[in-house]
Design a protein around this motif. Sequence first.
Motif, PDB file in Angstrom:
ATOM      1  N   GLY A 170       1.981   5.277  -0.582  1.00  0.00           N
ATOM      2  CA  GLY A 170       1.373   6.606  -0.457  1.00  0.00           C
ATOM      3  C   GLY A 170       2.339   7.567   0.193  1.00  0.00           C
ATOM      4  N   THR A 201      -3.425  -4.329  -9.402  1.00  0.00           N
ATOM      5  CA  THR A 201      -3.815  -3.218  -8.526  1.00  0.00           C
ATOM      6  C   THR A 201      -5.225  -3.486  -7.997  1.00  0.00           C
ATOM      7  N   GLU A 261      -5.780   7.377 -10.694  1.00  0.00           N
ATOM      8  CA  GLU A 261      -5.553   5.995 -10.242  1.00  0.00           C
ATOM      9  C   GLU A 261      -5.654   5.000 -11.403  1.00  0.00           C
ATOM     10  N   TYR A 306       0.869  -1.176   0.000  1.00  0.00           N
ATOM     11  CA  TYR A 306       0.000   0.000   0.000  1.00  0.00           C
ATOM     12  C   TYR A 306       0.909   1.231   0.000  1.00  0.00           C
ATOM     13  N   HIS A 350      -6.612   6.590   5.463  1.00  0.00           N
ATOM     14  CA  HIS A 350      -5.550   5.600   5.233  1.00  0.00           C
ATOM     15  C   HIS A 350      -5.736   4.399   6.173  1.00  0.00           C
ATOM     16  N   ARG A 404      -4.676   0.400  -3.458  1.00  0.00           N
ATOM     17  CA  ARG A 404      -4.925   1.832  -3.550  1.00  0.00           C
ATOM     18  C   ARG A 404      -6.344   2.134  -3.093  1.00  0.00           C
ATOM     19  N   PHE A 452      -8.337  -1.871  -5.784  1.00  0.00           N
ATOM     20  CA  PHE A 452      -8.879  -0.632  -5.229  1.00  0.00           C
ATOM     21  C   PHE A 452      -9.889  -0.939  -4.135  1.00  0.00           C
ATOM     22  N   ASP A 503     -10.272  10.695  -7.398  1.00  0.00           N
ATOM     23  CA  ASP A 503      -9.123   9.799  -7.556  1.00  0.00           C
ATOM     24  C   ASP A 503      -9.162   8.999  -8.851  1.00  0.00           C
TER      25      ASP A 503
END
Length: 161
Positions: free
Chosen positions: A10, A116, A100, A8, A19, A89, A118, A96
């Motif tokens: 960021g 990925t 993204e 993850y 988060h 993500r 989400f 976003d």
Amino acid sequence: MAGTIAVYPGMFDPVTNGHLDLIERGVRIFDRLIVAVVTNPRKTPLFSIDERLDMLREATKGMGDIELDAFDGLLVRYVRQKKANVILRGLRAVSDFEYEFEMALTNRQMASDIETVFMAPNLEYIYLRARLVKEVARYNGDVSHYAPDYVVKKLKEKFHF
Ligand code: ADP
């Protein structure tokens, strides 16, 4: 998902309740979760890497087995190096999506074996971003709904309140 190791990534400048909501969800479905603080040369963060890691460590205490790390350079290279196979993500309301989506497809082009994933946060965090927390905290506004106590304390120290 058996055998999945998720990264993850960021800025976590600083870590917010949004988060943390995602980290909680990630811990539940992946075998291992690595939260990785990015060094982005295009952005000037408020907190240093060490400060961001320290806040993450404090905020994720008791949340399970989470690895905290920092990296720079290409994300897919880092994911490979960690022997991970998923990039986690978050998707907030509308804003976003385009960025993204572009990132996910670019990363897939470079590394088709890395997926990925989400996740949407709880509704109350759908508009929450670290920038907003910093802007409110800068003027000594109340950010206790947006970030854990330790982060609220660190923000006060940073802005000399
Ligand atoms: P921010 O945009 O708040 O500065 P980061 O750059 O640290 O956050 O974002 C890292 C990842 O966490 C991104 O995938 C972002 O979409 C996600 N994220 C950040 N805040 C939230 C939130 N409130 N809900 C869901 N995901 C979030």
